[in-house]
Design a protein around this motif. Structure first.
Motif, PDB file in Angstrom:
ATOM      1  N   MET A   7      48.238   7.780 115.663  1.00  0.00           N
ATOM      2  CA  MET A   7      48.963   6.760 114.899  1.00  0.00           C
ATOM      3  C   MET A   7      49.483   5.633 115.781  1.00  0.00           C
ATOM      4  SD  MET A   7      50.606   9.490 115.924  1.00  0.00           S
ATOM      5  CE  MET A   7      50.023  10.573 114.626  1.00  0.00           C
ATOM      6  N   LEU A   8      49.114   4.424 115.405  1.00  0.00           N
ATOM      7  CA  LEU A   8      49.789   3.235 115.911  1.00  0.00           C
ATOM      8  C   LEU A   8      50.979   2.930 115.007  1.00  0.00           C
ATOM      9  CD1 LEU A   8      50.184   0.517 117.389  1.00  0.00           C
ATOM     10  CD2 LEU A   8      48.417  -0.438 115.892  1.00  0.00           C
ATOM     11  N   LYS A   9      50.738   2.941 113.708  1.00  0.00           N
ATOM     12  CA  LYS A   9      51.791   2.628 112.737  1.00  0.00           C
ATOM     13  C   LYS A   9      52.601   3.886 112.436  1.00  0.00           C
ATOM     14  CE  LYS A   9      48.269   2.994 109.104  1.00  0.00           C
ATOM     15  NZ  LYS A   9      47.056   2.945 109.929  1.00  0.00           N
ATOM     16  N   HIS A  10      53.823   3.692 112.005  1.00  0.00           N
ATOM     17  CA  HIS A  10      54.711   4.811 111.693  1.00  0.00           C
ATOM     18  C   HIS A  10      54.204   5.587 110.479  1.00  0.00           C
ATOM     19  CE1 HIS A  10      57.923   4.305 114.567  1.00  0.00           C
ATOM     20  NE2 HIS A  10      58.043   3.016 114.273  1.00  0.00           N
ATOM     21  N   LEU A  11      54.438   6.896 110.493  1.00  0.00           N
ATOM     22  CA  LEU A  11      54.049   7.777 109.396  1.00  0.00           C
ATOM     23  C   LEU A  11      55.279   8.396 108.752  1.00  0.00           C
ATOM     24  CD1 LEU A  11      51.238   9.917 111.084  1.00  0.00           C
ATOM     25  CD2 LEU A  11      50.909   7.932 109.621  1.00  0.00           C
ATOM     26  N   ARG A  50      54.323  -5.492 111.795  1.00  0.00           N
ATOM     27  CA  ARG A  50      55.136  -4.848 112.832  1.00  0.00           C
ATOM     28  C   ARG A  50      56.605  -4.771 112.441  1.00  0.00           C
ATOM     29  NH1 ARG A  50      55.233  -8.809 117.250  1.00  0.00           N
ATOM     30  NH2 ARG A  50      56.794  -9.696 115.820  1.00  0.00           N
ATOM     31  N   ASP A  51      57.120  -5.860 111.869  1.00  0.00           N
ATOM     32  CA  ASP A  51      58.561  -5.960 111.667  1.00  0.00           C
ATOM     33  C   ASP A  51      59.024  -5.547 110.278  1.00  0.00           C
ATOM     34  OD1 ASP A  51      58.626  -6.986 114.240  1.00  0.00           O
ATOM     35  OD2 ASP A  51      58.542  -9.075 113.553  1.00  0.00           O
ATOM     36  N   ARG A  52      58.137  -5.646 109.273  1.00  0.00           N
ATOM     37  CA  ARG A  52      58.591  -5.398 107.904  1.00  0.00           C
ATOM     38  C   ARG A  52      57.834  -4.285 107.188  1.00  0.00           C
ATOM     39  NH1 ARG A  52      58.608 -11.010 108.077  1.00  0.00           N
ATOM     40  NH2 ARG A  52      56.722 -11.195 106.837  1.00  0.00           N
ATOM     41  N   GLU A  53      56.522  -4.170 107.397  1.00  0.00           N
ATOM     42  CA  GLU A  53      55.768  -3.216 106.584  1.00  0.00           C
ATOM     43  C   GLU A  53      55.813  -1.803 107.154  1.00  0.00           C
ATOM     44  OE1 GLU A  53      51.360  -2.539 104.589  1.00  0.00           O
ATOM     45  OE2 GLU A  53      52.021  -4.544 105.147  1.00  0.00           O
ATOM     46  N   ARG A  54      55.240  -1.578 108.331  1.00  0.00           N
ATOM     47  CA  ARG A  54      55.160  -0.215 108.839  1.00  0.00           C
ATOM     48  C   ARG A  54      55.821  -0.030 110.209  1.00  0.00           C
ATOM     49  NH1 ARG A  54      51.296   3.002 106.082  1.00  0.00           N
ATOM     50  NH2 ARG A  54      51.876   4.686 107.476  1.00  0.00           N
ATOM     51  N   GLY A  55      55.669  -1.006 111.085  1.00  0.00           N
ATOM     52  CA  GLY A  55      56.192  -0.854 112.429  1.00  0.00           C
ATOM     53  C   GLY A  55      55.267  -0.014 113.293  1.00  0.00           C
ATOM     54  N   PHE A  56      55.417  -0.118 114.635  1.00  0.00           N
ATOM     55  CA  PHE A  56      54.526   0.551 115.573  1.00  0.00           C
ATOM     56  C   PHE A  56      55.260   1.645 116.335  1.00  0.00           C
ATOM     57  CE2 PHE A  56      52.392  -3.840 115.834  1.00  0.00           C
ATOM     58  CZ  PHE A  56      51.601  -3.552 114.734  1.00  0.00           C
ATOM     59  N   THR A  57      54.519   2.632 116.774  1.00  0.00           N
ATOM     60  CA  THR A  57      55.086   3.757 117.517  1.00  0.00           C
ATOM     61  C   THR A  57      55.087   3.516 119.025  1.00  0.00           C
ATOM     62  OG1 THR A  57      52.921   4.857 117.592  1.00  0.00           O
ATOM     63  CG2 THR A  57      54.380   5.389 115.733  1.00  0.00           C
ATOM     64  N   PHE A  58      54.485   2.415 119.456  1.00  0.00           N
ATOM     65  CA  PHE A  58      54.555   2.014 120.862  1.00  0.00           C
ATOM     66  C   PHE A  58      54.342   0.503 120.919  1.00  0.00           C
ATOM     67  CE2 PHE A  58      50.161   3.321 120.062  1.00  0.00           C
ATOM     68  CZ  PHE A  58      49.418   2.253 120.547  1.00  0.00           C
ATOM     69  N   ASP A  59      54.475  -0.064 122.112  1.00  0.00           N
ATOM     70  CA  ASP A  59      54.356  -1.507 122.282  1.00  0.00           C
ATOM     71  C   ASP A  59      52.879  -1.897 122.252  1.00  0.00           C
ATOM     72  OD1 ASP A  59      54.445  -4.169 122.936  1.00  0.00           O
ATOM     73  OD2 ASP A  59      55.900  -3.938 124.547  1.00  0.00           O
ATOM     74  N   PHE A  60      52.387  -2.145 121.052  1.00  0.00           N
ATOM     75  CA  PHE A  60      50.964  -2.408 120.847  1.00  0.00           C
ATOM     76  C   PHE A  60      50.521  -3.674 121.581  1.00  0.00           C
ATOM     77  CE2 PHE A  60      47.816  -4.426 117.790  1.00  0.00           C
ATOM     78  CZ  PHE A  60      46.726  -3.704 118.260  1.00  0.00           C
ATOM     79  N   GLU A  61      51.304  -4.721 121.508  1.00  0.00           N
ATOM     80  CA  GLU A  61      50.893  -5.994 122.108  1.00  0.00           C
ATOM     81  C   GLU A  61      50.779  -5.899 123.624  1.00  0.00           C
ATOM     82  OE1 GLU A  61      53.058  -9.400 119.874  1.00  0.00           O
ATOM     83  OE2 GLU A  61      54.003  -7.517 119.246  1.00  0.00           O
ATOM     84  N   SER A  91      50.550  11.745 119.986  1.00  0.00           N
ATOM     85  CA  SER A  91      50.426  12.253 118.611  1.00  0.00           C
ATOM     86  C   SER A  91      51.288  13.481 118.405  1.00  0.00           C
ATOM     87  CB  SER A  91      48.969  12.576 118.298  1.00  0.00           C
ATOM     88  OG  SER A  91      48.178  11.417 118.280  1.00  0.00           O
ATOM     89  N   THR A  92      51.316  14.361 119.383  1.00  0.00           N
ATOM     90  CA  THR A  92      52.116  15.573 119.261  1.00  0.00           C
ATOM     91  C   THR A  92      53.576  15.233 118.984  1.00  0.00           C
ATOM     92  OG1 THR A  92      50.637  16.766 120.765  1.00  0.00           O
ATOM     93  CG2 THR A  92      52.840  17.679 120.440  1.00  0.00           C
ATOM     94  N   ALA A  93      54.117  14.313 119.755  1.00  0.00           N
ATOM     95  CA  ALA A  93      55.515  13.926 119.572  1.00  0.00           C
ATOM     96  C   ALA A  93      55.730  13.249 118.222  1.00  0.00           C
ATOM     97  CB  ALA A  93      55.945  13.000 120.708  1.00  0.00           C
ATOM     98  N   GLN A  94      54.789  12.409 117.817  1.00  0.00           N
ATOM     99  CA  GLN A  94      54.932  11.700 116.553  1.00  0.00           C
ATOM    100  C   GLN A  94      54.836  12.638 115.356  1.00  0.00           C
ATOM    101  OE1 GLN A  94      55.762   8.494 115.857  1.00  0.00           O
ATOM    102  NE2 GLN A  94      56.187   8.355 118.058  1.00  0.00           N
ATOM    103  N   PHE A  95      53.930  13.610 115.398  1.00  0.00           N
ATOM    104  CA  PHE A  95      53.808  14.556 114.290  1.00  0.00           C
ATOM    105  C   PHE A  95      55.095  15.355 114.119  1.00  0.00           C
ATOM    106  CE2 PHE A  95      48.985  14.578 114.925  1.00  0.00           C
ATOM    107  CZ  PHE A  95      48.780  13.764 113.838  1.00  0.00           C
ATOM    108  N   ARG A  96      55.656  15.802 115.214  1.00  0.00           N
ATOM    109  CA  ARG A  96      56.878  16.599 115.119  1.00  0.00           C
ATOM    110  C   ARG A  96      58.020  15.770 114.530  1.00  0.00           C
ATOM    111  NH1 ARG A  96      56.299  21.487 116.636  1.00  0.00           N
ATOM    112  NH2 ARG A  96      55.004  22.181 118.386  1.00  0.00           N
ATOM    113  N   ALA A  97      58.123  14.514 114.949  1.00  0.00           N
ATOM    114  CA  ALA A  97      59.211  13.673 114.450  1.00  0.00           C
ATOM    115  C   ALA A  97      58.941  13.183 113.033  1.00  0.00           C
ATOM    116  CB  ALA A  97      59.395  12.486 115.389  1.00  0.00           C
ATOM    117  N   SER A  98      57.716  12.738 112.764  1.00  0.00           N
ATOM    118  CA  SER A  98      57.403  12.101 111.484  1.00  0.00           C
ATOM    119  C   SER A  98      57.357  13.091 110.334  1.00  0.00           C
ATOM    120  CB  SER A  98      56.069  11.361 111.581  1.00  0.00           C
ATOM    121  OG  SER A  98      56.138  10.330 112.528  1.00  0.00           O
TER     122      SER A  98
END
Length: 803
Positions: free
Chosen positions: A515-519, A721-732, A551-558
């Protein structure tokens, strides 16, 4: 049928609403009255006929002692039922209610009103329907829920229709096309509808290659219309029903004269078969070559169709029945635009008919003359009819009644008996695809544990499952049983349908991308109800697959997931990793997948694969793939791949497009676009590419396994990035390729790749980022992830031959 007794949806719907208290009382009574498994109740809106008669007759043939009750509308129908060996009961009143309420199996063709509708709850109900749907049915058509009064009445009525559909255990369709239309019309799960053939066509199919039987049928028809005995040809006009309105095709005196002259030239007789629920206002047409054959003479016309040489119809399903014979059909639709706007058709009539439609009786007369005088025209008409039959009659051999009975008996078994063990249940993207991590794990299990039965969740009969696997339609009884009794479930999205993990059962959640975007819980503004649903869902899993530490960290949190995580890399990427030799992809495999996708030899390939948007209502095509193909020119192919959550909105068809392989005509446009949205295996699409263009899709993590250059087309970056989903890391800061905002920039970067790979500027700016990305997100993608998953399941004893 007089105008005063004609059925109309608005009138029938009002009766349904007024009967609501009766439905409630009948439902309560059904809880206390046991059903008798050996009792069968049959009924049909067409009298003793349609598929109900075929199934009842087959049941009686198999078991002469069967307890068959026929629910009749009047004494004439009761006498007909008795003549066929059935026990007739008048469907209205207490006797009809009791006979329906006690029956273990109920079979209808037009709806629950074919029997006593108040007594169906709790019975095993089979809805055969009465022909392949051409016009929109049930909740697919606005006329179905027509009723005078406030909007709340329509909402209540809609709920009643949904409730009625939920009472049906088995809908029977003649073809996959018809099955999809029934699923849509009745809003039922795919597994509630089975393609078994149309039982009402069994008699017709049996006569296809039996001239003697056809001669007997012809004689029967001529008994009904004795004035046609000397005819060289019999032509039938059979229009559909128009909610009780008069047929708009009623001809004027001048039109009658034209048709009569055409009949004389063709040495033919015209038999007018108005719809049983329509207005029989044809009595004024009196001529030696014109005959009326209403429902008062014969209720079910299908068994007599082999006596007809040519058919004239509009939107009636009789065309599909008649197509079995391979004889000319004349399509006559004088009110096509109005009918499409009110009732609606499932596909343009031009598609169904092959393109030839008459809009006046004058055109019908000309068509009759053309078929009479031109063998070429006759051959063309036969070809069109056979094409129609090929679409709608996969069971042209007949025998549908037997298959229906077999399916009823099969589904009446205990759920546990429907499933073999040991078994693994696979589902990818809610059954819409046979793909992703579940497919890669399936291949490993098939190779290393062939004794395991592999069940695949699908949403359509047309989907192909791996060799040796068993396809199960979502929501069917066997599908539910497989989820309940399989030792392992391998899924890549939510389970739905109130699933509860059984004791000792393993639910392996593979998910479908880094995931790039938040889940889930990580998304902004998640409400309490959604939070509870997310946590309830994650508790259904007890094993989860991860591609990398991020992904492991994101799955546990999300997902607030506390179970075991297998950080093995992604099985779906094994093939990509194995296809890379050094820093290049295997040219043999690349050539094979390009040929399969329709990519011309020597072309460069740009893959556009955007993700979906929250609240989206269509395919994401901000790049405009057709304009891009034009800009890139003849040396390039653009492959467009939509996200699975946008499949319901279609694909990337455009000017010059022709379905799943949409080829531009070189005379009209430079370039080529291939729509790979419906292609199951994303690996094929990736291996075919020279450049991948995406926005925020997880395909970016798979692309780097295959060492493909990436370009990110993200004109809405700030909003996403700022309104719809947001990113789980600094994509840019970490993106392994340029982030662009215009199509011209994308085309410029593509053309800069040149014939031999990446351009020097790209390498200089992004090669370090690219390798850092691979180290972060692809550390385990070495081509052996599926093997590691198999080893884990084997160690748990989940694949052993005995529990």
């Amino acid at each position: 049928m007089s105008s005063s007794t004609r059925f109309r949806f608005d009138r029938g719907n009002l009766d349904k609403l007024l009967a609501l208290p009766k439905y409630v009382l009948a439902l309560i009574l059904s809880w206390f009255v046991p059903r008798v498994a050996s009792r069968w109740a049959f009924g049909s809106g067409a009298g003793v006929g349609e598929g109900a008669l075929a199934v009842a007759a087959e049941l009686l043939r198999r078991d002469p002692a069967s307890r068959i009750t026929w629910l009749a509308a009047d004494q004439a129908e009761a006498a007909d039922a008795r003549a066929h060996g059935f026990t007739p009961v008048m469907k209205q009143g207490w006797d009809g209610f009791w006979a329906t309420l006690r029956a273990g199996q109920i079979v209808v063709t037009h709806g629950l009103g074919d029997v006593n509708r108040f007594g169906v709850s709790g019975g095993f109900v089979t809805q055969l329907w009465h022909g392949a749907p051409l016009k929109r049915l049930h909740l697919d058509s606005p006329v179905t829920t027509t009723v005078q009064g406030p909007a709340i009445l329509r909402r209540v009525l809609r709920r009643m229709y949904l409730r009625g559909a939920a009472e049906v255990d088995l809908f029977v369709a003649g073809s996959p096309i018809a099955a999809d239309r029934l699923r849509s019309a009745f809003r039922v799960a795919p597994g509630k509808v089975r393609v078994l053939g149309d039982a009402r066509d069994d008699a017709l199919a049996a006569e296809l290659h039996d001239p003697a039987a056809q001669a007997v049928t012809r004689a029967r028809l001529l008994e009904l219309v004795p004035g046609a005995a000397s005819a060289g040809r019999l032509v039938m006009y059979a229009p559909t029903w128009r909610d009780g309105d008069v047929d708009p095709a009623l001809p004027s005196a001048a039109e009658r004269a034209e048709i009569e002259a055409a009949l004389e030239r063709a040495d033919a007789h015209l038999i007018i078969r108005s719809h049983p629920l329509g207005e029989g206002a044809w009595v004024e047409w009196t001529h030696a070559r014109v005959h009326l054959l209403g429902a008062d003479l014969v209720r079910d016309i299908t068994p007599l169709l082999s006596a007809i040489d040519w058919l004239i119809t509009d939107y009636s399903s009789i065309a599909i029945d008649f197509a079995l014979l391979g004889r000319p059909i004349m399509w006559f639709a004088p009110d096509l635009a109005a009918y499409q706007a009110s009732r609606g058709l499932y596909e343009p009539l031009e598609v169904t008919s092959g393109g030839r439609i008459s809009h006046s009786w004058q055109a019908v007369g000309q068509r009759l003359t053309e078929l009479t005088t031109s063998t070429t025209a006759q051959r063309a008409a036969v070809i069109e009819t056979r094409a129609l039959a090929a679409r709608f009659h996969p069971h042209a051999e007949g025998g549908a009644a037997g298959r229906v009975l077999d399916e009823i008996m099969r589904l009446r078994q205990p759920a546990r008996d429907l499933i073999a063990t040991p078994a693994v249940f696979f589902e990818s993207f809610y059954g819409r695809q046979v793909s992703c991590n579940p497919l890669a794990i399936d291949r490993e299990i098939a190779a290393r544990a062939p004794h395991v039965t592999r069940y695949w969740s699908v949403t359509s009969e047309t989907q192909q499952v791996p060799e040796g696997a068993v396809a199960l339609l979502v929501g069917g009884k066997d599908w539910c049983a497989a989820r309940r009794y399989a030792r392992v479930l391998v899924v890549n999205d939510w389970l739905r349908y109130g699933f509860r993990r059984a004791r000792g059962q393993i639910v392996l959640q593979t998910w479908h991308g880094t995931m790039l975007k938040h889940l889930a819980l990580g998304r902004p503004n998640v409400g309490l109800r959604t939070r509870l649903a997310i946590k309830r869902e994650s508790r259904r899993w007890n094993l989860m697959l991860s591609q990398n530490p991020h992904s492991t960290a994101q799955f546990r949190a999300s997902y607030a997931y506390r179970g075991q995580v297998l950080e093995t890399g992604y099985p779906r990427c094994d093939r990509l990793a194995q296809a890379v030799i050094g820093a290049d992809r295997n040219p043999v495999e690349v050539g094979l997948v390009r040929a399969a996708l329709g990519v011309p030899a020597g072309a460069r390939v740009l893959l556009y694969a955007p993700t979906w948007r929250d609240g989206g209502v269509g395919v994401v095509n901000d790049l405009d793939v057709h304009a891009l193909a034009h800009e890139l020119g003849d040396d390039w192919v653009v492959i467009a791949r939509g996200h699975t959550r946008t499949h319901g909105f279609g694909g990337y068809a455009g000017p010059g497009s022709l379905g799943s392989r949409n080829i531009f005509d070189a005379r009209d446009s430079r370039g080529l676009v291939i729509d790979a949205t419906a292609h199951d295996d994303i690996n094929d699409v990736l291996l075919a590419a020279d450049l991948v263009v995406t926005d925020y899709s997880s395909i970016m993590f798979d692309a780097t396994v295959a060492r493909l250059p990436l370009v990110f087309f993200a004109p809405d970056l700030a909003a996403y990035r700022d309104r719809e989903r947001g990113f789980t890391f600094d994509f840019e800061a970490q993106a392994p390729g340029p982030i662009l905002g215009t199509r011209d920039e994308v085309a410029e970067h593509a053309l800069a790749l040149g014939a031999n790979g990446l351009d020097a500027a790209w390498v200089q700016e992004y090669s370090a980022r690219y390798e850092a990305w691979r180290d972060t997100f692809n550390p385990h993608d070495d081509g052996q992830a599926a093997s590691r998953v198999f080893d884990e399941l084997e160690q748990r004893g989940a694949l052993a031959e005995r529990a």
